[in-house]
Design a protein around this motif. Structure first.
Motif, PDB file in Angstrom:
ATOM      1  N   TYR A  27       0.824  -1.200   0.000  1.00 54.16           N
ATOM      2  CA  TYR A  27       0.000   0.000   0.000  1.00 54.16           C
ATOM      3  C   TYR A  27       0.864   1.257   0.000  1.00 54.16           C
ATOM      4  O   TYR A  27       1.793   1.400   0.802  1.00 54.16           O
ATOM      5  CB  TYR A  27      -0.915   0.013   1.225  1.00 54.16           C
ATOM      6  CG  TYR A  27      -1.788   1.245   1.291  1.00 54.16           C
ATOM      7  CD1 TYR A  27      -2.844   1.414   0.405  1.00 54.16           C
ATOM      8  CD2 TYR A  27      -1.532   2.262   2.216  1.00 54.16           C
ATOM      9  CE1 TYR A  27      -3.639   2.541   0.448  1.00 54.16           C
ATOM     10  CE2 TYR A  27      -2.325   3.397   2.259  1.00 54.16           C
ATOM     11  CZ  TYR A  27      -3.381   3.534   1.379  1.00 54.16           C
ATOM     12  OH  TYR A  27      -4.162   4.654   1.415  1.00 54.16           O
ATOM     13  N   GLY A  28       0.566   2.162  -0.925  1.00 55.36           N
ATOM     14  CA  GLY A  28       1.229   3.461  -0.976  1.00 55.36           C
ATOM     15  C   GLY A  28       0.167   4.537  -0.867  1.00 55.36           C
ATOM     16  O   GLY A  28      -0.632   4.708  -1.792  1.00 55.36           O
ATOM     17  N   ASP A  29       0.129   5.233   0.234  1.00 54.91           N
ATOM     18  CA  ASP A  29      -0.959   6.180   0.476  1.00 54.91           C
ATOM     19  C   ASP A  29      -0.971   7.295  -0.568  1.00 54.91           C
ATOM     20  O   ASP A  29      -2.037   7.647  -1.094  1.00 54.91           O
ATOM     21  CB  ASP A  29      -0.832   6.776   1.877  1.00 54.91           C
ATOM     22  CG  ASP A  29      -2.088   7.529   2.295  1.00 54.91           C
ATOM     23  OD1 ASP A  29      -3.156   6.897   2.386  1.00 54.91           O
ATOM     24  OD2 ASP A  29      -2.007   8.751   2.514  1.00 54.91           O
ATOM     25  N   ASP A  30       0.178   7.858  -0.893  1.00 53.12           N
ATOM     26  CA  ASP A  30       0.235   8.969  -1.837  1.00 53.12           C
ATOM     27  C   ASP A  30      -0.239   8.555  -3.221  1.00 53.12           C
ATOM     28  O   ASP A  30      -1.024   9.269  -3.864  1.00 53.12           O
ATOM     29  CB  ASP A  30       1.656   9.526  -1.929  1.00 53.12           C
ATOM     30  CG  ASP A  30       2.056  10.294  -0.685  1.00 53.12           C
ATOM     31  OD1 ASP A  30       1.157  10.633   0.112  1.00 53.12           O
ATOM     32  OD2 ASP A  30       3.268  10.540  -0.496  1.00 53.12           O
ATOM     33  N   ILE A  31       0.223   7.420  -3.701  1.00 49.48           N
ATOM     34  CA  ILE A  31      -0.136   7.016  -5.060  1.00 49.48           C
ATOM     35  C   ILE A  31      -1.582   6.538  -5.135  1.00 49.48           C
ATOM     36  O   ILE A  31      -2.276   6.753  -6.139  1.00 49.48           O
ATOM     37  CB  ILE A  31       0.846   5.948  -5.594  1.00 49.48           C
ATOM     38  CG1 ILE A  31       0.655   5.774  -7.103  1.00 49.48           C
ATOM     39  CG2 ILE A  31       0.688   4.630  -4.873  1.00 49.48           C
ATOM     40  CD1 ILE A  31       1.715   4.920  -7.756  1.00 49.48           C
TER      41      ILE A  31
END
Length: 249
Positions: free
Chosen positions: A183-187
């Motif tokens: 999981y990548g919050d920004d992307i």
């Protein structure tokens, strides 16, 4: 089955199940961390489906339905952590939908596109001289939207460009991609933002090209979406016969 082949198949199965587990974990986390943003996108997607219903038997509806499926794949990919694939399918949705809208006004070219004789030209679609948001196009199909021209064309170009940067391996976007499914919050939030923008501009494109040609019954199917998302625009208030003095800033 030879023993080596069976072992290889078992190894592939294990690898795919591990990948599936990672995707499932990503879906759970993405849904928890982005509930309001996801709900906004799903609301817009439902409004898109309403437009496809309103357009009924138009010949280009087949392309709209295919593009709608691309959006579903994009959403699934984003929720699963397959970010590059999510942007790729989102661009396909945007390109095919807006391309079909534009070519609906050029029947010969539309038929050539469907038969595979020509490709969609994004340059033609966004041309300031005769594209979808050009002054001549708006004059014929929706002169009320002339004041929306610059903002909508910019939104269309920006969404397409951002998707393209992920597809083509732009260095800045590649650095945002996790090296594995994680999981990548920004992307994740960026994909939801670009998806939201893409759906909004597509709905406006539908309005520009088709609203005035719809039957009274079909207009009733889509007016709710226009009022929900675009009642701050003078063009939409004029088309829906809403009082201009109540327009929102």
């Amino acid at each position: 089955m030879p023993q080596q082949s069976a072992e290889n198949a078992s190894s592939v199965e294990k690898a795919m199940l591990k990948l599936h587990k990672s995707c499932m974990e990503h879906i759970e986390l993405a849904a928890t961390e982005n509930e309001s943003e996801i709900n906004r996108v799903l609301h817009l997607e439902a409004d898109l489906a309403a437009w496809l219903e309103a357009l009924g038997e138009r010949p280009e509806v087949q392309q709209f339905q295919s593009a709608h499926r691309d959006f579903g794949l994009a959403f699934y990919a984003a929720m699963s952590g397959l970010y590059r694939q999510a942007f790729s399918s989102l661009r396909s949705f945007l390109e095919v939908t807006v391309g079909a809208i534009y070519l609906s006004s050029h029947e010969f070219k539309r038929r050539q596109w469907v038969s595979g004789e020509i490709d969609i030209s994004w340059k033609s679609i966004t041309s300031p001289e005769d594209g979808l948001y050009s002054a001549p196009f708006l004059k014929e199909f929706c002169p009320e939207a002339a004041s929306d021209q610059r903002d909508m064309l910019n939104s269309l170009k920006q969404a397409y460009r951002r998707c393209s940067e992920y597809i083509h391996g732009n260095v800045s976007t590649s650095q945002m991609l996790p090296p594995e499914i994680a999981y990548g919050d920004d992307i994740m939030k960026e994909w939801l933002t670009v998806a939201n923008s893409s759906l909004l501009v597509v709905i406006h494109c539908f309005m520009v090209r088709y609203y005035k040609d719809l039957s009274r019954e079909s207009k009733g199917i889509v007016e709710g979406s226009l009022e929900d998302h675009y009642s701050h625009l003078v063009s939409v208030r004029e088309l829906l016969d809403l009082p201009l003095e109540e327009k929102r800033s």
